[in-house]
Design a protein around this motif. Structure first.
Motif, PDB file in Angstrom:
ATOM      1  N   PRO A 197      84.261   1.617 128.737  1.00 22.10           N
ATOM      2  CA  PRO A 197      82.885   1.762 129.219  1.00 22.10           C
ATOM      3  C   PRO A 197      82.231   0.393 129.423  1.00 22.10           C
ATOM      4  O   PRO A 197      82.458  -0.529 128.626  1.00 22.10           O
ATOM      5  CB  PRO A 197      82.197   2.552 128.102  1.00 22.10           C
ATOM      6  N   ARG A 198      81.443   0.278 130.458  1.00 19.63           N
ATOM      7  CA  ARG A 198      80.795  -0.997 130.784  1.00 19.63           C
ATOM      8  C   ARG A 198      79.990  -1.571 129.608  1.00 19.63           C
ATOM      9  O   ARG A 198      80.101  -2.763 129.315  1.00 19.63           O
ATOM     10  CB  ARG A 198      79.912  -0.815 132.021  1.00 19.63           C
ATOM     11  N   PRO A 199      79.165  -0.769 128.901  1.00 18.89           N
ATOM     12  CA  PRO A 199      78.432  -1.330 127.751  1.00 18.89           C
ATOM     13  C   PRO A 199      79.351  -1.914 126.682  1.00 18.89           C
ATOM     14  O   PRO A 199      79.024  -2.927 126.057  1.00 18.89           O
ATOM     15  CB  PRO A 199      77.631  -0.131 127.220  1.00 18.89           C
ATOM     16  N   LYS A 200      80.518  -1.284 126.479  1.00 20.97           N
ATOM     17  CA  LYS A 200      81.469  -1.798 125.498  1.00 20.97           C
ATOM     18  C   LYS A 200      82.034  -3.138 125.945  1.00 20.97           C
ATOM     19  O   LYS A 200      82.169  -4.073 125.141  1.00 20.97           O
ATOM     20  CB  LYS A 200      82.611  -0.790 125.310  1.00 20.97           C
ATOM     21  N   VAL A 201      82.361  -3.244 127.232  1.00 19.92           N
ATOM     22  CA  VAL A 201      82.899  -4.493 127.770  1.00 19.92           C
ATOM     23  C   VAL A 201      81.865  -5.611 127.614  1.00 19.92           C
ATOM     24  O   VAL A 201      82.203  -6.739 127.233  1.00 19.92           O
ATOM     25  CB  VAL A 201      83.300  -4.323 129.240  1.00 19.92           C
ATOM     26  N   ILE A 202      80.609  -5.308 127.895  1.00 15.82           N
ATOM     27  CA  ILE A 202      79.545  -6.304 127.774  1.00 15.82           C
ATOM     28  C   ILE A 202      79.440  -6.812 126.336  1.00 15.82           C
ATOM     29  O   ILE A 202      79.367  -8.025 126.081  1.00 15.82           O
ATOM     30  CB  ILE A 202      78.200  -5.711 128.252  1.00 15.82           C
ATOM     31  N   THR A 203      79.450  -5.893 125.387  1.00 18.49           N
ATOM     32  CA  THR A 203      79.346  -6.271 123.974  1.00 18.49           C
ATOM     33  C   THR A 203      80.531  -7.127 123.542  1.00 18.49           C
ATOM     34  O   THR A 203      80.364  -8.160 122.870  1.00 18.49           O
ATOM     35  CB  THR A 203      79.265  -5.018 123.094  1.00 18.49           C
ATOM     36  N   LEU A 204      81.743  -6.718 123.934  1.00 24.36           N
ATOM     37  CA  LEU A 204      82.933  -7.470 123.543  1.00 24.36           C
ATOM     38  C   LEU A 204      82.973  -8.843 124.201  1.00 24.36           C
ATOM     39  O   LEU A 204      83.342  -9.841 123.556  1.00 24.36           O
ATOM     40  CB  LEU A 204      84.189  -6.670 123.887  1.00 24.36           C
ATOM     41  N   LEU A 205      82.607  -8.920 125.473  1.00 29.69           N
ATOM     42  CA  LEU A 205      82.581 -10.220 126.149  1.00 29.69           C
ATOM     43  C   LEU A 205      81.592 -11.158 125.464  1.00 29.69           C
ATOM     44  O   LEU A 205      81.872 -12.348 125.283  1.00 29.69           O
ATOM     45  CB  LEU A 205      82.205 -10.047 127.614  1.00 29.69           C
ATOM     46  N   ALA A 206      80.435 -10.632 125.107  1.00 30.07           N
ATOM     47  CA  ALA A 206      79.425 -11.458 124.432  1.00 30.07           C
ATOM     48  C   ALA A 206      79.988 -12.040 123.139  1.00 30.07           C
ATOM     49  O   ALA A 206      79.786 -13.226 122.836  1.00 30.07           O
ATOM     50  CB  ALA A 206      78.174 -10.631 124.157  1.00 30.07           C
ATOM     51  N   ARG A 207      80.707 -11.239 122.391  1.00 26.28           N
ATOM     52  CA  ARG A 207      81.272 -11.733 121.122  1.00 26.28           C
ATOM     53  C   ARG A 207      82.393 -12.736 121.365  1.00 26.28           C
ATOM     54  O   ARG A 207      82.501 -13.736 120.654  1.00 26.28           O
ATOM     55  CB  ARG A 207      81.762 -10.550 120.285  1.00 26.28           C
ATOM     56  N   LEU A 208      83.233 -12.472 122.362  1.00 25.48           N
ATOM     57  CA  LEU A 208      84.298 -13.424 122.682  1.00 25.48           C
ATOM     58  C   LEU A 208      83.718 -14.777 123.098  1.00 25.48           C
ATOM     59  O   LEU A 208      84.252 -15.827 122.743  1.00 25.48           O
ATOM     60  CB  LEU A 208      85.179 -12.866 123.800  1.00 25.48           C
ATOM     61  N   ILE A 209      82.638 -14.753 123.856  1.00 24.08           N
ATOM     62  CA  ILE A 209      81.993 -15.996 124.284  1.00 24.08           C
ATOM     63  C   ILE A 209      81.377 -16.716 123.085  1.00 24.08           C
ATOM     64  O   ILE A 209      81.512 -17.934 122.934  1.00 24.08           O
ATOM     65  CB  ILE A 209      80.943 -15.703 125.365  1.00 24.08           C
ATOM     66  N   ARG A 210      80.727 -15.987 122.204  1.00 23.21           N
ATOM     67  CA  ARG A 210      80.113 -16.596 121.028  1.00 23.21           C
ATOM     68  C   ARG A 210      81.155 -17.235 120.117  1.00 23.21           C
ATOM     69  O   ARG A 210      80.897 -18.270 119.490  1.00 23.21           O
ATOM     70  CB  ARG A 210      79.316 -15.550 120.243  1.00 23.21           C
ATOM     71  N   TYR A 211      82.347 -16.648 120.047  1.00 20.33           N
ATOM     72  CA  TYR A 211      83.412 -17.189 119.209  1.00 20.33           C
ATOM     73  C   TYR A 211      84.260 -18.217 119.944  1.00 20.33           C
ATOM     74  O   TYR A 211      85.236 -18.729 119.389  1.00 20.33           O
ATOM     75  CB  TYR A 211      84.296 -16.062 118.687  1.00 20.33           C
ATOM     76  N   GLY A 212      83.934 -18.519 121.198  1.00 16.21           N
ATOM     77  CA  GLY A 212      84.664 -19.535 121.941  1.00 16.21           C
ATOM     78  C   GLY A 212      85.986 -19.074 122.503  1.00 16.21           C
ATOM     79  O   GLY A 212      86.792 -19.902 122.940  1.00 16.21           O
ATOM     80  N   VAL A 213      86.219 -17.767 122.512  1.00 15.92           N
ATOM     81  CA  VAL A 213      87.475 -17.232 123.030  1.00 15.92           C
ATOM     82  C   VAL A 213      87.422 -17.061 124.544  1.00 15.92           C
ATOM     83  O   VAL A 213      88.430 -17.214 125.235  1.00 15.92           O
ATOM     84  CB  VAL A 213      87.810 -15.882 122.350  1.00 15.92           C
ATOM     85  N   ALA A 214      86.249 -16.723 125.068  1.00 19.55           N
ATOM     86  CA  ALA A 214      86.072 -16.516 126.510  1.00 19.55           C
ATOM     87  C   ALA A 214      84.979 -17.437 127.037  1.00 19.55           C
ATOM     88  O   ALA A 214      84.159 -17.972 126.272  1.00 19.55           O
ATOM     89  CB  ALA A 214      85.730 -15.059 126.812  1.00 19.55           C
ATOM     90  N   LEU A 215      84.971 -17.626 128.344  1.00 15.31           N
ATOM     91  CA  LEU A 215      83.993 -18.478 129.028  1.00 15.31           C
ATOM     92  C   LEU A 215      83.245 -17.662 130.077  1.00 15.31           C
ATOM     93  O   LEU A 215      83.780 -16.697 130.628  1.00 15.31           O
ATOM     94  CB  LEU A 215      84.698 -19.651 129.709  1.00 15.31           C
ATOM     95  N   MET A 216      82.017 -18.078 130.363  1.00 12.88           N
ATOM     96  CA  MET A 216      81.222 -17.468 131.418  1.00 12.88           C
ATOM     97  C   MET A 216      80.697 -18.579 132.318  1.00 12.88           C
ATOM     98  O   MET A 216      80.122 -19.548 131.837  1.00 12.88           O
ATOM     99  CB  MET A 216      80.055 -16.663 130.836  1.00 12.88           C
ATOM    100  N   GLU A 217      80.902 -18.441 133.625  1.00 13.75           N
ATOM    101  CA  GLU A 217      80.396 -19.412 134.595  1.00 13.75           C
ATOM    102  C   GLU A 217      79.793 -18.686 135.782  1.00 13.75           C
ATOM    103  O   GLU A 217      80.157 -17.537 136.078  1.00 13.75           O
ATOM    104  CB  GLU A 217      81.524 -20.336 135.083  1.00 13.75           C
ATOM    105  N   HIS A 218      78.885 -19.376 136.448  1.00 11.39           N
ATOM    106  CA  HIS A 218      78.281 -18.832 137.668  1.00 11.39           C
ATOM    107  C   HIS A 218      79.035 -19.411 138.854  1.00 11.39           C
ATOM    108  O   HIS A 218      78.963 -20.601 139.135  1.00 11.39           O
ATOM    109  CB  HIS A 218      76.803 -19.202 137.744  1.00 11.39           C
TER     110      HIS A 218
END
Length: 228
Positions: A197-218
């Motif tokens: 589900p999209r809300p689940k993906v959003i929550t998990l991505l946010a945590r991965l980014i906070r822990y430095g596992v994932a990146l977000m760029e524009h």
């Protein structure tokens, strides 16, 4: 990047100082517009200006130079009107209200107003979009960009008294697998790949980014994600 605008948040200052340091102001203008600086020829719409306040407050802080054209030419302002409009932008049209400090510089017979916005400790700071809906903005390079749902999830966890925890289960495995190809993907593409589900993906991505596992760029006018 460490912000030069400080971390403390106070009610915006109404003290106006007439300063004569011409070299300092011209040095700021020589930097051009960037992530922590924007030029405004004049302030005509407090609602639109609130988006700049929101973007600076939600990112690293920044300053608005009022009375400076995009090419760096000094046009000057009638400071009382500009400051009143900035007060409106910060207090009336931002939720929660944002801090602003005002300084007046007198250079070559013209008054330039420097409005300094510190990074907020209570993100997101929201401002109205063209339809009047409250939206959060972030500052990227020299643009104000509407924040993504992942930004909102990150800020929500930052404000949570419980903090964030990360466990490795089936959902996390599927999300990391969707990102493992090493390419930059949109939120929609990741959601489609991992079948969550999209809300689940959003929550998990946010945590991965906070822990430095994932990146977000524009990139290409949209927010994209990849493994760090």
């Amino acid at each position: 990047m460490r912000s030069e605008f400080g971390k403390s948040e106070m009610p915006f200052s109404t003290t106006i100082m007439i300063l004569s340091d011409r070299n300092y102001l011209l040095g700021l203008i020589a930097q051009g517009e960037h992530q922590q600086q924007d030029f405004k020829y004049k302030v005509q719409d407090a609602v639109k200006l609130a988006r700049s306040v929101s973007a600076f407050a939600n990112t690293d802080g920044g300053r608005l130079l009022i009375g400076v054209r995009d090419d760096g030419h000094l046009s000057g302002v009638r400071s009382e009107e500009e400051i009143f409009m900035m007060h409106q932008a910060a207090w009336k049209y931002c939720q929660p209200p944002s801090s602003i400090k005002f300084d007046n510089y007198r250079v070559d017979g013209r008054t330039i107003v420097v409005c300094t916005v510190p990074p907020s400790q209570h993100r997101p700071v929201c401002a109205a979009d063209d339809e009047g809906r409250l939206r959060a903005y972030v500052r990227i390079a020299d643009e104000n960009i509407m924040a993504s749902p992942v930004h909102l999830a990150i800020w929500r966890e930052e404000q949570s008294q419980r903090g964030a925890s990360f466990t490795y289960g089936d959902d996390e495995r599927r999300l990391l697998s969707a990102l493992s190809a090493g390419e930059w993907l949109t939120l929609n593409a990741i959601t489609h790949r991992c079948h969550l589900p999209r809300p689940k993906v959003i929550t998990l991505l946010a945590r991965l980014i906070r822990y430095g596992v994932a990146l977000m760029e524009h990139r290409d006018q949209q927010f994209m994600f990849a493994l760090a």
